[in-house]
Design a protein around this motif. Structure first.
Motif, PDB file in Angstrom:
ATOM      1  N   GLY A 118       0.811  -1.219   0.000  1.00  0.00           N
ATOM      2  CA  GLY A 118       0.000   0.000   0.000  1.00  0.00           C
ATOM      3  C   GLY A 118       0.841   1.263   0.000  1.00  0.00           C
ATOM      4  N   LEU A 119       2.104   1.135  -0.422  1.00  0.00           N
ATOM      5  CA  LEU A 119       3.042   2.257  -0.411  1.00  0.00           C
ATOM      6  C   LEU A 119       3.598   2.506  -1.809  1.00  0.00           C
ATOM      7  N   ALA A 120       4.024   3.731  -2.044  1.00  0.00           N
ATOM      8  CA  ALA A 120       4.660   4.065  -3.318  1.00  0.00           C
ATOM      9  C   ALA A 120       6.087   3.540  -3.335  1.00  0.00           C
ATOM     10  N   GLN A 121       6.537   3.125  -4.502  1.00  0.00           N
ATOM     11  CA  GLN A 121       7.935   2.762  -4.690  1.00  0.00           C
ATOM     12  C   GLN A 121       8.738   4.044  -4.909  1.00  0.00           C
ATOM     13  N   ARG A 122      10.059   3.926  -4.933  1.00  0.00           N
ATOM     14  CA  ARG A 122      10.938   5.077  -5.149  1.00  0.00           C
ATOM     15  C   ARG A 122      10.991   5.424  -6.637  1.00  0.00           C
TER      16      ARG A 122
END
Length: 189
Positions: A118-122
């Motif tokens: 549920g998080l953005a990648q770099r």
């Protein structure tokens, strides 16, 4: 799917403008009229992320001198961005816009959402004044980015935009020779 050469889909998001301490609303229209860097990162109050965002701040004046605005984006809220800005030595130095993406819509548009976490990648994206993505890079969570590389990429993208028919070779630096693709160059580089 590659974002290169594509316009950004419509979105609306709340953001914390760390430059003036105000909450603002942004849309894909904010990425038009000047160059933009959109820098996705996994989460506030973490480990690699503040080092990257502080490094981006260290290049911010140079980027602004290249008519480039910076937007950092995570799936945190704009309220969390403000709290992080107020409590972290590294993040309190930021003067660019911190976009909240709790709906994960922007992360999905740019295809950097780790659905399981549920998080953005770099992800780092360079967008031209027409709102078209010209460069994209995605790093694994444990690999921090170097913002000085962005400066050279933006200079190259601006040069190519302003000089149709020319391209910038590897390790190109401002003022260096460029190439003019033609039949005469085939097999001679």
């Amino acid at each position: 799917m590659s974002m290169i050469g594509k316009q950004i889909e419509e979105f609306t998001a709340n953001a914390y403008n760390s430059g003036n301490g105000e909450f603002i609303e942004i849309t894909q229209e904010n990425f038009k009229g000047k160059w933009s860097v959109v820098c996705f990162y996994p989460a506030d109050f973490t480990f690699v992320c503040p080092t990257e965002l502080e490094d981006l701040q260290n290049q911010y004046e140079t980027l602004k001198g290249l008519d480039t605005e910076v937007y950092s984006v995570s799936t945190d809220t704009h309220f969390t961005h403000k709290a992080w800005h107020d409590h972290s030595d590294a993040i309190s130095s930021l003067r660019y816009i911190m976009v909240g993406d709790p709906s994960q819509k922007i992360s999905r548009i740019f295809d950097v959402l780790d659905e399981e976490a549920g998080l953005a990648q770099r992800g780092t994206f360079i967008i031209d004044p027409d709102g078209v993505v010209q460069a994209a890079e995605i790093n694994a969570d444990g690999i921090g980015r170097d913002a000085s590389v962005l400066v050279n990429k933006i200079k190259a993208a601006q040069y190519v935009r302003n000089n149709p028919g020319e391209v910038c070779p590897a390790k190109w630096q401002e003022g260096s020779e460029t190439l003019k693709p033609s039949l005469d160059l085939v097999g001679k580089i």
